[in-house]
Enzyme design. Structure first.
Site, mmCIF file in Angstrom:
data_model
loop_
_atom_site.group_PDB
_atom_site.id
_atom_site.type_symbol
_atom_site.label_atom_id
_atom_site.label_comp_id
_atom_site.label_asym_id
_atom_site.label_seq_id
_atom_site.Cartn_x
_atom_site.Cartn_y
_atom_site.Cartn_z
ATOM 1 N N LEU A 166 35.048 16.108 9.148
ATOM 2 C CA LEU A 166 34.063 16.772 8.769
ATOM 3 C C LEU A 166 33.551 18.034 9.251
ATOM 4 C CD1 LEU A 166 31.504 13.934 7.762
ATOM 5 C CD2 LEU A 166 33.258 14.995 6.178
ATOM 6 N N GLY B 197 32.450 20.583 16.598
ATOM 7 C CA GLY B 197 31.437 21.172 17.220
ATOM 8 C C GLY B 197 31.809 21.693 18.798
ATOM 9 N N GLY B 198 31.134 22.296 19.661
ATOM 10 C CA GLY B 198 31.318 22.787 21.007
ATOM 11 C C GLY B 198 31.956 21.421 21.913
ATOM 12 N N ALA C 45 31.875 17.918 20.392
ATOM 13 C CA ALA C 45 31.845 16.768 19.655
ATOM 14 C C ALA C 45 32.804 17.170 18.178
ATOM 15 C CB ALA C 45 30.575 15.889 19.383
ATOM 16 N N LYS D 101 30.486 10.439 15.152
ATOM 17 C CA LYS D 101 30.437 11.683 16.121
ATOM 18 C C LYS D 101 31.131 11.209 17.456
ATOM 19 C CE LYS D 101 27.207 14.207 19.019
ATOM 20 N NZ LYS D 101 25.770 14.625 19.210
ATOM 21 N N ASP E 54 16.565 19.884 20.419
ATOM 22 C CA ASP E 54 17.611 20.822 19.628
ATOM 23 C C ASP E 54 17.301 20.929 18.299
ATOM 24 O OD1 ASP E 54 19.782 22.638 19.702
ATOM 25 O OD2 ASP E 54 21.346 21.111 19.361
#
Length: 263
Positions: free
Chosen positions: A14, A17-18, A20, A37, A132
């Protein structure tokens, strides 16, 4: 299809990311879709990041609220570590603003943020700070449910404070960028920045040229005003005050200020 644990199969990727990778999966026992994840293996060699990932799983398991994406399982294999989460069919607010609304009316942004504040009030009462908060970490489902995701760098307010800089720079509070005295009011600051972005379509200080300039602005420059809407300007200014003692002191207080702006 790749299987992890006894009953989870990965169906498709899907997002990357940096730190995961995010996958769509299926629980083969129930047939229900799940989000997975996986922390990238090269990044997981860092003991600090591994520890934070395990902390995320332990804290996340105890967060049960309709406005928080639910953690179903934590799978720790020799070669990789996974969080198996509730799958939310929809878009995050960054995508939703980019693909659907553009800059939002104040009433719409206030409604969405008020739902996030319910989730954060609950987490804060459990002594968990998200750290975050940003549009990309807030999901809007196809059923118009608002859900906060990714407590991946969350902090137990009763635990040891991190000396590492964690979070997304444009949304960090002054105390967060200095790694000092971080508590629930840092989330309130980040959500004030998020509210500003939903209404304007941009983050504050988007004209700076470097991270150093950005951090200087976060420490010293007020978030710019939005047109002539005095009520929303007061709310954004209070939520993003440089001194945390001058912000809303709880998510409930923040939410109460937004209610009159919701149609």
């Amino acid at each position: 299809m790749r299987r992890i644990g006894p009953n989870i199969e990965i169906v498709e990727s899907l997002n990357e990311g940096g730190t995961a990778s995010i996958y769509l999966g299926v629980n083969t026992w129930s047939g229900r879709p799940v989000a997975i994840k996986e922390l990238k293996s090269d990044f997981f060699k860092n003991d600090y990041v591994r520890g934070k990932f395990i902390e995320e799983a332990n804290q996340y398991l105890y967060l049960n609220h309709p406005n928080i994406v639910r953690l179903i399982d934590f799978i720790d294999e020799k070669s990789a570590q996974y969080l198996v989460m509730e799958y939310v069919d929809g878009q995050n607010l960054f995508e939703y603003q980019r693909n659907v609304t553009g800059p939002m009316p104040v009433s719409m942004a206030a409604l969405l943020i008020s739902e996030v504040l319910l989730a954060l009030q609950y987490a804060h009462e459990k002594n968990v700070v998200h750290l975050d908060i940003k549009p990309a970490n807030i999901m809007l489902s196809n059923n118009n449910e608002v859900k906060v995701l990714d407590f991946g760098i969350s902090q137990d307010m009763n635990g040891k404070k991190s000396e590492k800089l964690m979070g997304s720079p444009s949304y960090m509070s002054p105390e967060q960028i200095d790694s000092r005295d971080i508590d629930h009011r840092s989330d309130i600051y980040s959500l004030g920045v998020t509210l500003y972005e939903l209404i304007t379509g941009r983050v504050p200080y988007d004209d700076v040229q470097s991270r150093e300039e950005l951090f200087h602005a976060i420490r010293l420059k007020p978030v710019p005003s939005i047109g002539r809407d005095h009520a929303i300007n007061r709310i954004i200014a209070k939520s993003t005050a440089k001194r945390k003692e001058e912000r809303f002191q709880s998510c409930d207080e923040f939410r109460n200020s937004l209610i009159p702006l919701i149609d």
